[in-house]
Write a protein that holds these residues in place. Structure first.
Motif, short mmCIF file in Angstrom:
data_model
loop_
_atom_site.label_atom_id
_atom_site.label_comp_id
_atom_site.label_asym_id
_atom_site.label_seq_id
_atom_site.Cartn_x
_atom_site.Cartn_y
_atom_site.Cartn_z
N GLU A 92 0.85 -1.19 0.00
CA GLU A 92 0.00 0.00 0.00
C GLU A 92 0.88 1.24 0.00
O GLU A 92 1.93 1.25 0.65
N VAL A 93 0.44 2.28 -0.70
CA VAL A 93 1.10 3.58 -0.68
C VAL A 93 0.02 4.62 -0.50
O VAL A 93 -0.91 4.71 -1.30
N HIS A 94 0.15 5.41 0.56
CA HIS A 94 -0.83 6.46 0.86
C HIS A 94 -0.13 7.81 0.89
O HIS A 94 0.88 7.97 1.60
N LEU A 95 -0.63 8.77 0.15
CA LEU A 95 -0.17 10.15 0.23
C LEU A 95 -0.82 10.74 1.47
O LEU A 95 -2.04 10.69 1.61
N VAL A 96 -0.02 11.26 2.40
CA VAL A 96 -0.56 11.72 3.68
C VAL A 96 -0.13 13.16 3.98
O VAL A 96 0.83 13.67 3.42
N ALA A 97 -0.87 13.78 4.87
CA ALA A 97 -0.52 15.11 5.36
C ALA A 97 0.29 14.95 6.63
O ALA A 97 0.11 13.99 7.38
N GLY A 98 1.20 15.86 6.88
CA GLY A 98 2.01 15.80 8.09
C GLY A 98 3.48 15.89 7.77
O GLY A 98 3.89 16.33 6.70
N GLU A 99 4.29 15.43 8.70
CA GLU A 99 5.74 15.52 8.56
C GLU A 99 6.25 14.72 7.36
O GLU A 99 7.18 15.13 6.68
N TYR A 100 5.67 13.56 7.12
CA TYR A 100 6.08 12.71 6.01
C TYR A 100 5.07 12.83 4.88
O TYR A 100 3.95 13.27 5.07
N CYS A 101 5.48 12.40 3.70
CA CYS A 101 4.64 12.53 2.51
C CYS A 101 3.84 11.27 2.20
O CYS A 101 2.72 11.34 1.71
N TYR A 102 4.45 10.11 2.47
CA TYR A 102 3.82 8.84 2.15
C TYR A 102 3.86 7.90 3.34
O TYR A 102 4.81 7.90 4.12
N PHE A 103 2.83 7.09 3.45
CA PHE A 103 2.74 6.03 4.45
C PHE A 103 2.61 4.74 3.66
O PHE A 103 1.68 4.57 2.87
N ILE A 104 3.56 3.84 3.84
CA ILE A 104 3.65 2.64 3.01
C ILE A 104 3.57 1.39 3.88
O ILE A 104 4.18 1.32 4.94
N LYS A 105 2.82 0.41 3.41
CA LYS A 105 2.78 -0.90 4.07
C LYS A 105 3.52 -1.88 3.17
O LYS A 105 3.31 -1.91 1.96
#
Length: 147
Positions: A92-105
């Motif tokens: 999984e690749v999620h574009l996220v808001a916050g300190e990091y850009c992506y959250f990956i599983k």
């Protein structure tokens, strides 16, 4: 969508291999009417696809990680994420808001495979930093939607 459509979705997400006849029986409807509804749910994109769920550990993918990736992309771009999604082991690749850009599983065989995955991520142009969290035990994991 009406209540019957939602009931169809609940039944199908629990057992995607259910026959149209058995689905119709559970809904107390004619099979032809149920099939027509399912086709409409598919053509409208509500039902995207049918998948088989495989036990990762039983096929040798023992390590699950979540990786936060920081990039130097401009806000709103997702080119790096599209490249990260192509890497073997990334689920999984999620574009996220916050300190990091992506959250990956990710799911990989062992720590050596995870190290390789991180090296491949580091080769993607625009990746600036990454932080990994390794899963020790999964208490719940599902893709079912509760509506």
């Amino acid at each position: 969508m009406d209540k019957i459509d939602y009931r169809i979705l609940k039944i199908i997400q629990n057992d995607a291999s259910i026959s149209n006849r058995d689905l119709a029986r559970q809904l107390d409807m004619a099979p032809s009417g149920v099939r027509e509804r399912v086709k409409k749910l598919e053509s409208s994109g509500i039902i995207e696809k049918y998948e088989v769920r495989i036990n990762a550990k039983k096929v040798g993918l023992d390590i699950t990680t979540f990786i936060h990736v920081e990039t130097n992309e401009k806000v709103g771009q997702n080119n790096v994420g599209c490249e990260l999604a192509k890497i073997s082991g990334v689920q999984e690749v999620h574009l996220v808001a916050g300190e990091y850009c992506y959250f990956i599983k990710s799911r990989v065989k062992d720590t050596a495979a995870h190290n390789q995955l991180m090296k491949r991520m580091g080769e993607v142009e625009g990746v600036k930093n990454a932080r990994t969290t390794m899963v020790l035990e999964t208490l719940k994991e599902c893709v079912d939607l509760d509506f």
